[in-house]
Design a protein around this motif. Structure first.
Motif, mmCIF file in Angstrom:
data_model
loop_
_atom_site.group_PDB
_atom_site.id
_atom_site.type_symbol
_atom_site.label_atom_id
_atom_site.label_comp_id
_atom_site.label_asym_id
_atom_site.label_seq_id
_atom_site.Cartn_x
_atom_site.Cartn_y
_atom_site.Cartn_z
ATOM 1 N N TRP A 116 -17.741 -16.983 2.022
ATOM 2 C CA TRP A 116 -18.564 -16.071 1.567
ATOM 3 C C TRP A 116 -17.785 -14.720 1.184
ATOM 4 N N MET A 117 -16.731 -14.236 1.571
ATOM 5 C CA MET A 117 -15.798 -13.377 1.115
ATOM 6 C C MET A 117 -15.260 -13.674 0.016
ATOM 7 N N ARG A 118 -14.633 -14.974 -0.296
ATOM 8 C CA ARG A 118 -13.967 -15.338 -1.518
ATOM 9 C C ARG A 118 -15.195 -15.228 -2.776
ATOM 10 N N GLU A 119 -16.396 -15.618 -2.314
ATOM 11 C CA GLU A 119 -17.352 -15.921 -3.419
ATOM 12 C C GLU A 119 -17.785 -14.366 -3.568
ATOM 13 N N MET A 120 -17.777 -13.434 -2.904
ATOM 14 C CA MET A 120 -17.867 -12.222 -3.001
ATOM 15 C C MET A 120 -16.978 -11.430 -3.911
ATOM 16 N N ALA A 121 -15.746 -11.874 -3.636
ATOM 17 C CA ALA A 121 -14.529 -11.034 -4.470
ATOM 18 C C ALA A 121 -14.304 -11.828 -5.811
ATOM 19 N N GLY A 122 -14.974 -13.102 -6.004
ATOM 20 C CA GLY A 122 -14.609 -13.925 -7.059
ATOM 21 C C GLY A 122 -13.156 -14.574 -7.065
ATOM 22 N N GLU A 181 -9.711 -4.265 1.462
ATOM 23 C CA GLU A 181 -10.287 -3.653 0.045
ATOM 24 C C GLU A 181 -11.836 -3.822 -0.052
ATOM 25 N N LEU A 182 -12.420 -4.526 0.771
ATOM 26 C CA LEU A 182 -13.950 -4.893 0.754
ATOM 27 C C LEU A 182 -14.649 -3.442 1.142
ATOM 28 N N ASP A 183 -13.865 -2.636 1.874
ATOM 29 C CA ASP A 183 -14.420 -1.618 2.400
ATOM 30 C C ASP A 183 -14.615 -0.414 1.511
ATOM 31 N N PRO A 184 -15.826 -0.006 0.869
ATOM 32 C CA PRO A 184 -15.766 0.887 -0.169
ATOM 33 C C PRO A 184 -15.036 2.315 0.008
ATOM 34 N N PRO A 185 -15.232 2.961 1.224
ATOM 35 C CA PRO A 185 -13.982 4.235 1.307
ATOM 36 C C PRO A 185 -12.760 3.958 1.347
ATOM 37 N N LEU A 186 -12.243 2.560 1.803
ATOM 38 C CA LEU A 186 -10.873 2.446 1.975
ATOM 39 C C LEU A 186 -10.512 2.111 0.733
ATOM 40 N N VAL A 187 -11.090 1.247 -0.069
ATOM 41 C CA VAL A 187 -10.565 0.792 -1.381
ATOM 42 C C VAL A 187 -10.742 2.126 -2.450
ATOM 43 N N ALA A 188 -11.469 3.034 -2.142
ATOM 44 C CA ALA A 188 -11.495 4.392 -2.996
ATOM 45 C C ALA A 188 -10.182 4.976 -2.775
ATOM 46 N N PRO A 197 -22.839 -6.242 5.809
ATOM 47 C CA PRO A 197 -23.765 -5.561 4.850
ATOM 48 C C PRO A 197 -23.006 -4.452 3.991
ATOM 49 N N ARG A 198 -21.821 -3.667 4.777
ATOM 50 C CA ARG A 198 -21.500 -2.599 4.017
ATOM 51 C C ARG A 198 -20.254 -2.862 3.118
ATOM 52 N N LEU A 199 -19.879 -4.300 3.150
ATOM 53 C CA LEU A 199 -18.698 -4.560 2.085
ATOM 54 C C LEU A 199 -19.220 -4.654 0.630
ATOM 55 N N SER A 200 -18.553 -4.503 -0.057
ATOM 56 C CA SER A 200 -18.599 -4.615 -1.490
ATOM 57 C C SER A 200 -17.558 -5.004 -2.299
ATOM 58 N N ALA A 201 -17.764 -6.059 -3.155
ATOM 59 C CA ALA A 201 -16.661 -6.425 -4.105
ATOM 60 C C ALA A 201 -16.713 -5.527 -5.537
ATOM 61 N N SER A 202 -16.626 -4.352 -5.542
ATOM 62 C CA SER A 202 -16.743 -3.562 -6.593
ATOM 63 C C SER A 202 -15.576 -3.773 -7.449
#
Length: 353
Positions: free
Chosen positions: A236-242, A46-53, A185-190
């Motif tokens: 780092w992934m956990r921190e990004m996603a809260g 889910e951290l991949d913006p196109p996939l989670v969209a 760098p492309r991942l995002s915890a939107s």
């Protein structure tokens, strides 16, 4: 309830793409695969913006979490254990299913398409890496150097069933690490990514209704799996996603899960009964392997051989006209895509509800 007597289990048509003695059967048949391994994969994805969209647009994980988990796990199990004909059919129909998941990115500019090769490569590598990672952490341990080389070659072979190119699949652990570093760098915890990740970590959502007397045990099992899955995710992934969890829990959950999975794996029927609670439609895929039921034809094919035999196109080249019509509906007319692929998929991937 699924029949699990060896004489009543329906054999596969053939050994599919891997077969007995393969490292794929060794890793994917261990109970870490459909539990922590699979859960980690769908959460990290889910951290991949196109996939989670695409996930957010279809709303499947929220409206029907149990059947969505069941159908997706069944497909991954089919790739590992299913007969070559049915796997080719599943891969082909999945292209039509994914053709529905297209649109404009809700966070950022651009569009998304679930059939995009880059998204498919992300799914392939997060899935295979997560299943192996869970096997090493909570199962028998690390593979030998030769086994690991075979594992990533098999991952590339399985990628032929996706729209991505097998040439893009790394063949070593270092190569896999390098891929994830490039993706970082492309991942995002939107907001929608955080929502999806926390939702998918709620194991109770994919379990069937539980009698009142058994609910405390069910909740404890679900909680343990959540802790175990989070413990496999880098800081780092956990921190990004809260997502927060103490280092102490990370350590304490390891012996608990190692013992639990080892005990479950001692008896194939017990293991399959437990799997039935999590993913009923996956049992018929794994049962022949775990119960030693030979296929009708004792042969192993490559995806290319199977496509030639059964008349299927490469996934990247499949249903191009239908995919173009879907794009015209969404991007040209501003309408909703057709559900035709989803409806047709029920025959092989299981019901939608």
């Amino acid at each position: 309830m699924t029949k699990l007597r060896r004489s009543e289990v329906e054999p596969h048509e053939d050994y599919g793409f891997f077969g007995p003695g393969s490292v794929v059967w060794k890793v994917w048949s261990f109970p870490t695969a459909p539990t922590v391994g699979f859960q980690r994969a769908v959460v990290v994805e889910e951290l991949d913006p196109p996939l989670v969209a695409a996930v957010h647009q279809t709303q499947g994980i929220y409206q029907r979490p149990r059947t969505r988990y069941d159908r997706t796990l069944r497909y991954f199990a089919m790739v590992a254990f299913g007969g070559s004909r049915e796997v080719c059919k599943a891969a082909d129909i999945l292209v039509k299913v994914h053709s529905k998941a297209i649109g404009h990115l809700p966070h950022g500019e651009g569009t998304y398409d679930a059939n995009d090769p880059a998204s498919q490569l992300w799914i392939q590598l997060t899935g295979w890496h997560s299943v192996l990672y869970a096997y090493e952490k909570y199962g028998p341990g690390k593979l030998t150097e030769q086994e690991e080389s075979e594992y990533w070659e098999a991952c590339a072979l399985a990628a032929e069933l996706q729209t991505c190119s097998p040439d893009d699949v790394p063949r070593t652990r270092d190569g896999v690490r390098a891929y994830f570093e490039r993706m970082r760098p492309r991942l995002s915890a939107s907001p929608i990514a955080r929502q999806a990740m926390n939702h998918l970590l709620t194991t109770e959502l994919v379990l069937p209704p539980t009698p009142r007397w058994a609910r405390p045990v069910s909740k404890a099992v679900a909680r343990a799996q959540r802790v175990a899955t989070i413990a496999t995710m880098p800081r780092w992934m956990r921190e990004m996603a809260g997502i927060r969890q103490s280092r102490l829990l990370d350590v304490l959950i390891v012996p608990v899960m190692k013992v639990s999975f080892a005990l479950a794996h001692l008896d194939a029927r017990v293991e399959l009964r437990l799997l039935e609670r999590l993913s009923p439609s996956t049992v018929s895929v794994i049962a022949p392997v775990r119960l030693g039921v030979p296929p009708r034809n004792k042969e192993v094919l490559t995806p290319a051989e199977a496509r030639a035999r059964y008349g299927y196109a490469k996934p990247a080249e499949a249903h191009l006209e239908f995919r173009a019509l879907q794009a015209a509906r969404v991007f040209g007319e501003g309408g909703a895509p057709s559900d035709q692929g989803l409806v047709e998929s029920q025959e092989i991937l299981g019901p939608l509800a």
